[in-house]
Design an enzyme around this catalytic site. Sequence first.
Site, PDB file in Angstrom:
ATOM      1  N   GLU A  27       0.849  -1.206   0.000  1.00 45.47           N
ATOM      2  CA  GLU A  27       0.000   0.000   0.000  1.00 45.47           C
ATOM      3  C   GLU A  27       0.873   1.240   0.000  1.00 45.47           C
ATOM      4  OE1 GLU A  27      -2.295  -0.220   3.629  1.00 45.47           O
ATOM      5  OE2 GLU A  27      -2.646  -2.354   3.281  1.00 45.47           O
ATOM      6  N   LYS A  37       2.198   4.670   1.535  1.00 44.66           N
ATOM      7  CA  LYS A  37       2.277   5.231   2.885  1.00 44.66           C
ATOM      8  C   LYS A  37       1.874   6.699   2.770  1.00 44.66           C
ATOM      9  CE  LYS A  37       5.064   5.292   7.041  1.00 44.66           C
ATOM     10  NZ  LYS A  37       4.888   6.669   7.424  1.00 44.66           N
ATOM     11  N   ASP A  75       1.121  10.433   3.703  1.00 40.65           N
ATOM     12  CA  ASP A  75       1.765  11.330   4.660  1.00 40.65           C
ATOM     13  C   ASP A  75       0.732  12.276   5.269  1.00 40.65           C
ATOM     14  OD1 ASP A  75       3.774  12.322   6.136  1.00 40.65           O
ATOM     15  OD2 ASP A  75       4.762  13.423   4.519  1.00 40.65           O
ATOM     16  N   TYR A 106      -6.927   2.263   6.059  1.00 40.22           N
ATOM     17  CA  TYR A 106      -6.031   1.163   5.708  1.00 40.22           C
ATOM     18  C   TYR A 106      -6.136  -0.034   6.631  1.00 40.22           C
ATOM     19  CZ  TYR A 106      -3.150   3.819   9.022  1.00 40.22           C
ATOM     20  OH  TYR A 106      -2.698   4.502  10.111  1.00 40.22           O
ATOM     21  N   LYS A 164      10.696   3.602   3.437  1.00 42.23           N
ATOM     22  CA  LYS A 164      10.664   5.067   3.325  1.00 42.23           C
ATOM     23  C   LYS A 164      11.438   5.494   2.084  1.00 42.23           C
ATOM     24  CE  LYS A 164       8.924   7.056   7.124  1.00 42.23           C
ATOM     25  NZ  LYS A 164       9.694   7.692   8.012  1.00 42.23           N
ATOM     26  N   CYS A 196      39.112  35.882   7.995  1.00 45.97           N
ATOM     27  CA  CYS A 196      37.909  35.690   8.809  1.00 45.97           C
ATOM     28  C   CYS A 196      36.871  36.777   8.494  1.00 45.97           C
ATOM     29  CB  CYS A 196      38.285  35.739  10.289  1.00 45.97           C
ATOM     30  SG  CYS A 196      36.843  35.720  11.360  1.00 45.97           S
ATOM     31  N   CYS A 223      36.752  39.013  11.987  1.00 45.37           N
ATOM     32  CA  CYS A 223      37.874  39.780  12.548  1.00 45.37           C
ATOM     33  C   CYS A 223      38.998  40.010  11.536  1.00 45.37           C
ATOM     34  CB  CYS A 223      38.425  39.084  13.788  1.00 45.37           C
ATOM     35  SG  CYS A 223      39.326  37.568  13.390  1.00 45.37           S
ATOM     36  N   CYS A 273      39.496  30.152  12.015  1.00 48.90           N
ATOM     37  CA  CYS A 273      40.042  31.438  12.432  1.00 48.90           C
ATOM     38  C   CYS A 273      40.764  31.194  13.749  1.00 48.90           C
ATOM     39  CB  CYS A 273      38.908  32.451  12.620  1.00 48.90           C
ATOM     40  SG  CYS A 273      39.434  33.920  13.520  1.00 48.90           S
ATOM     41  N   CYS A 295      38.768  36.834  18.397  1.00 49.08           N
ATOM     42  CA  CYS A 295      37.841  37.090  17.277  1.00 49.08           C
ATOM     43  C   CYS A 295      36.436  37.343  17.832  1.00 49.08           C
ATOM     44  CB  CYS A 295      37.833  35.879  16.347  1.00 49.08           C
ATOM     45  SG  CYS A 295      36.461  35.849  15.192  1.00 49.08           S
TER      46      CYS A 295
HETATM   47  S1  IVH Z   1      -0.500   0.477   8.798  1.00 45.54           S
HETATM   48  C1  IVH Z   1       0.006  -1.451  12.923  1.00 45.54           C
HETATM   49  N1  IVH Z   1      -0.789   1.516   6.395  1.00 45.54           N
HETATM   50  O1  IVH Z   1       2.319   5.384   8.947  1.00 45.54           O
HETATM   51  C2  IVH Z   1       0.141  -0.839  11.593  1.00 45.54           C
HETATM   52  N2  IVH Z   1       0.059   2.912   8.127  1.00 45.54           N
HETATM   53  O2  IVH Z   1       4.727   4.629  10.925  1.00 45.54           O
HETATM   54  C3  IVH Z   1      -0.455   0.489  11.484  1.00 45.54           C
HETATM   55  N3  IVH Z   1       0.479   5.218   7.449  1.00 45.54           N
HETATM   56  O3  IVH Z   1       1.044   5.647  12.184  1.00 45.54           O
HETATM   57  C4  IVH Z   1      -0.117   1.261  10.322  1.00 45.54           C
HETATM   58  N4  IVH Z   1      -0.148   5.000   5.362  1.00 45.54           N
HETATM   59  O4  IVH Z   1      -0.246   6.801  10.369  1.00 45.54           O
HETATM   60  C5  IVH Z   1      -0.400   1.725   7.668  1.00 45.54           C
HETATM   61  N5  IVH Z   1      -1.138   2.316   4.232  1.00 45.54           N
HETATM   62  C6  IVH Z   1      -0.757   2.530   5.508  1.00 45.54           C
HETATM   63  C7  IVH Z   1      -0.292   3.791   5.951  1.00 45.54           C
HETATM   64  C8  IVH Z   1       0.109   3.935   7.279  1.00 45.54           C
HETATM   65  C9  IVH Z   1       0.308   5.834   6.282  1.00 45.54           C
HETATM   66  C10 IVH Z   1       1.037   5.853   8.689  1.00 45.54           C
HETATM   67  C11 IVH Z   1       0.236   5.576   9.924  1.00 45.54           C
HETATM   68  C12 IVH Z   1       1.203   5.037  10.943  1.00 45.54           C
HETATM   69  C13 IVH Z   1       2.528   5.349  10.338  1.00 45.54           C
HETATM   70  C14 IVH Z   1       3.476   4.216  10.657  1.00 45.54           C
END
Ligand code: IVH
Length: 672
Positions: A117, A119, A121, A226, A314, A408, A411, A426, A431
Amino acid sequence: MTKKMDFDQARERVDELVTLLDQYSHQYYVLDQPTIPDEEYDRLYRELVELEETYPTLVKNDSPTQRVGGSLLEGFEKVEHDTPMLSLDNAFSKEELIDFDRRVSQLIERPCTYHCELKIDGLAVSLKYEKGKFKQAVTRGDGSVGENVTVNVKAIRSIPLTLKEPVTLETRGEIYMPKSSFVALNQKREEQGEAVFANPRNAAAGTIRNLDPKVTASRNLSVFLYSLAQLDDKEIESQSEALQLLDDLGLKTNPERRVFESIDAVWAFVEEYQEKRTTLPYEIDGIVIKVNELDNQEKAGYTVKAPRWAIAYKFPAEEAETLLRSVEWTVGRTGVVTPTAIMDPVQLAGTTVQRASLHNVDLMKAKDIRLKDTVVVRKAGDIIPEVVKVNKDKRPEDSQPYAYPTHCPACQSELMHLDDEVALRCMNPSCSAQAKEKLTHFVSRNAMNIDGLGERIVAQLYDQSLVKDSADLYYLEKEQLLTLDKIADKSADNMLSAIERSKENSLERLVFGLGIRHVGAKAARLLAEEFITMEQLRKAPKEAIEAIEGLGETVAESIQAFFELEEVDRLIQKLKEASVNMEYKGKRKEEIEQVSSYFSGKTVVITGKLEHYTRDELEQKLTDLGAKVTGSVSKNTDYLIAGEDAGSKLTKAQDLEVPVLTEQQVLEEIDE
Ligand code: IVH
């Protein structure tokens, strides 16, 4: 038209309108596929408002007109999560994903598949529905206790107030602000002279935690769910089925998801979305990989912080190109002169960046950085912008090698490039820039902690010759402070009492504040603990310093060289005469050895972000309780204390089966 209806007809029509409007909202906000023009929606909405005004008893709790809350909130009530909202372990490379796959293989019997999935933000939220009706929204908080943000979350149109089936469930997901809404919001704020948000995540969090529900309603937030944490009487066997079920119930999930059988295929997905990332209408910071089958998830289990069946890959920091206009050179307290790039403003991972670190002269030379170069910038650790390299294809034809400073900037004395150093230095002991930096360090929080004396005041005190060295601070008089810019009676008094209070500090603060090369806050504490008085530290033989665990030859030599200087002698004398304490006030080593606590004799590592203590404070506390605090996890580590966003140390501790404590658990043990 409404006037002609009797009550029963009106009730029927209200039911019909609520259903229709819900359906259109779902198509518009959840599926992103509107089926009617906006005007048609508005017409039906107005009809509903009119009927509800005529027959107020017909207003349903889940009517779309009830999304926007009325009055200001007083605060957010704390709510404990039924099951903790955990976080995820991170991976930063393909190798770390392969390691994860290996760990999973040891925990469960193959075959298993991976559900990938995006992630998102944003900020994590838990939503509860009872018999199909939206009941409560709570933020993640510290994982165990979050804040009740139900009223604000109700204003998010992609969150249905009624599900398509009357089920009771808890679902979790990420609330986010689309990139375009973020840009528009910041533009508006800038025009109105308001502070802009640093990135969409901050904007979303600030909006959800706003005490005026109308603010949430006016900003365009959305959600991707999610996970399904609880569900009565439905059989689900996998993450993919859980998300499908959320879809079927009318809840919004992210469609960019896929199931794979091998970690190689997972990697291809990661690479695909790393490319697509900038084209998505919302920000993502990585890919979440989850074991798909719920029975396999159960077998893999959890650590205190995170599931063992999932990992977050990440993405590397985002990069951007911009033009280097000039280089600013600043002198630090030890005389090191460091370069900062001043560039054309550029948008980078959610903020506008105009200054970036160039680190030191050697790195600048190695990268052959020149004025008018197009440089690549990125945020180190996603926070501090730095120049990575030059795009030489864009170098202007008349480009000249950069003319490095020879003198520098403060000074004007000649700069040295010592053989074993990467920086310019320096060497002038008087100074002005160095003196100001030294003073700023002396008053700083981990040193003498003199409140109210920031960089600006220190510079004025120095420039007006009121203070030349740190001891002069203790001879300041109120009339002198009142001559400073923007300093009135009260702040002068406050400063004087902060200065007075600092006289009582324990020795380690003074030792750190003196700014001896290689002596950081931790070394200062070890020295104070060992030698108890400034006098004994001054006379300490090199071997005695080297014998302290954690310190070595470099520190010992630096301390000796420091105390050999005549001006240091004079400075310490002046501090003494001002009655500045020169003794260690903490627990003596012998006492520490005697205390018997959970941590006595234990080797402890601290990682991640802490909430209640600074890293230094916790280290001090644990040391006082007899622990040895070290920097890296090994098989000799007794405990790893893991705060938020712990990274590789946590993974390593888990691999070595080192017990992991949360900050909360540590607090409880300390209280005991
Ligand atoms: S699963 C126990 N799925 O990322 C597992 N988290 O560092 C719970 N996040 O606090 C998280 N997209 O806020 C999951 N597709 C996704 C996500 C997701 C963003 C965030 C979530 C969590 C943080 C984990």
